[in-house]
Design a protein around this motif. Structure first.
Motif, short mmCIF file in Angstrom:
data_model
loop_
_atom_site.label_atom_id
_atom_site.label_comp_id
_atom_site.label_asym_id
_atom_site.label_seq_id
_atom_site.Cartn_x
_atom_site.Cartn_y
_atom_site.Cartn_z
N THR A 39 -3.16 2.96 16.23
CA THR A 39 -2.69 1.81 15.45
C THR A 39 -3.86 1.12 14.77
N ASN A 40 -4.94 0.93 15.49
CA ASN A 40 -6.12 0.27 14.93
C ASN A 40 -6.70 1.07 13.77
N ALA A 41 -6.72 2.40 13.87
CA ALA A 41 -7.22 3.24 12.78
C ALA A 41 -6.36 3.07 11.53
N VAL A 42 -5.04 2.98 11.72
CA VAL A 42 -4.13 2.76 10.59
C VAL A 42 -4.33 1.36 10.01
N GLU A 43 -4.55 0.38 10.87
CA GLU A 43 -4.79 -0.98 10.38
C GLU A 43 -6.08 -1.06 9.57
N ILE A 44 -7.09 -0.33 9.97
CA ILE A 44 -8.33 -0.29 9.20
C ILE A 44 -8.08 0.36 7.84
N ALA A 45 -7.26 1.40 7.82
CA ALA A 45 -6.90 2.06 6.55
C ALA A 45 -6.23 1.08 5.59
N PHE A 46 -5.47 0.13 6.14
CA PHE A 46 -4.80 -0.88 5.33
C PHE A 46 -5.80 -1.66 4.47
N ILE A 47 -6.98 -1.93 5.00
CA ILE A 47 -7.99 -2.68 4.25
C ILE A 47 -8.33 -1.97 2.95
N TYR A 48 -8.39 -0.65 2.99
CA TYR A 48 -8.79 0.13 1.82
C TYR A 48 -7.62 0.67 1.02
N GLY A 49 -6.48 0.88 1.69
CA GLY A 49 -5.34 1.51 1.01
C GLY A 49 -4.15 0.63 0.78
N GLY A 50 -4.18 -0.59 1.32
CA GLY A 50 -3.08 -1.52 1.10
C GLY A 50 -1.86 -1.25 1.97
N ALA A 51 -0.82 -2.02 1.68
CA ALA A 51 0.40 -1.97 2.47
C ALA A 51 1.04 -0.58 2.51
N PRO A 52 1.04 0.19 1.41
CA PRO A 52 1.64 1.53 1.50
C PRO A 52 0.95 2.41 2.55
N SER A 53 -0.36 2.28 2.69
CA SER A 53 -1.10 3.04 3.71
C SER A 53 -0.66 2.63 5.10
N LEU A 54 -0.53 1.34 5.30
CA LEU A 54 -0.12 0.81 6.60
C LEU A 54 1.28 1.28 6.95
N MET A 55 2.20 1.17 6.00
CA MET A 55 3.58 1.57 6.25
C MET A 55 3.68 3.05 6.55
N LEU A 56 2.99 3.88 5.78
CA LEU A 56 3.03 5.32 6.01
C LEU A 56 2.51 5.65 7.40
N GLY A 57 1.33 5.17 7.72
CA GLY A 57 0.72 5.49 9.01
C GLY A 57 1.52 4.99 10.19
N LEU A 58 2.00 3.75 10.10
CA LEU A 58 2.75 3.18 11.23
C LEU A 58 4.13 3.81 11.39
N ASN A 59 4.77 4.19 10.28
CA ASN A 59 6.06 4.87 10.39
C ASN A 59 5.91 6.22 11.09
N ILE A 60 4.87 6.96 10.73
CA ILE A 60 4.62 8.25 11.40
C ILE A 60 4.27 8.02 12.86
N LEU A 61 3.40 7.05 13.11
CA LEU A 61 2.99 6.77 14.49
C LEU A 61 4.17 6.32 15.34
N LYS A 62 5.06 5.51 14.79
CA LYS A 62 6.22 5.04 15.56
C LYS A 62 7.06 6.21 16.03
#
Length: 124
Positions: free
Chosen positions: A92-115
């Motif tokens: 989760t933390n790795a995906v949250e860090i990605a959000f800083i550089y990739g924005g909300a779409p990065s966060l949503m993609l990563g967290l949806n897969i992780l969930k």
């Protein structure tokens, strides 16, 4: 010119260095085996011979693939992170860090897969 390995050997090598084989690997093994052989070599050099531990490498892959919004890459990276012993919180933390550089779409993609993967892990 370097003689490429046979397609089956190249696919075994792709699975060993990546932890997965996709349809495009099969396509390349049949159509351009020399390219796949060289690509496998890059993966082997960068990931297998790295001084970083497997979990750290997998978490970096999670962040980068999430930031670039590569769905299958993110899924494969999360699988690798889980195999390497990363916790759901670390991923989760790795995906949250990605959000800083990739924005909300990065966060949503990563967290949806992780969930989806976390739900399967917790149901075991």
């Amino acid at each position: 010119k370097i003689m490429a390995k046979d397609p089956e050997e190249l696919l075994r090598e792709a699975a060993r260095v990546r932890g997965f084989v996709e349809d495009f690997h099969i396509f390349l093994a049949e159509r351009d085996p020399e390219f796949l052989d060289r690509w496998n070599g890059i993966w082997d050099h960068v990931l297998q011979k790295s001084i970083l531990d497997d979990k750290t490498k997998a978490l970096i892959r999670v962040g980068v693939s999430s930031a670039l919004r590569i769905e299958k890459g993110t899924e494969n990276a999360i699988d690798a992170a889980i195999r390497a012993g990363a916790t759901i919180e670390e991923i989760t933390n790795a995906v949250e860090i990605a959000f800083i550089y990739g924005g909300a779409p990065s966060l949503m993609l990563g967290l949806n897969i992780l969930k989806k993967k976390a739900d399967k892990i917790t149901k075991k």
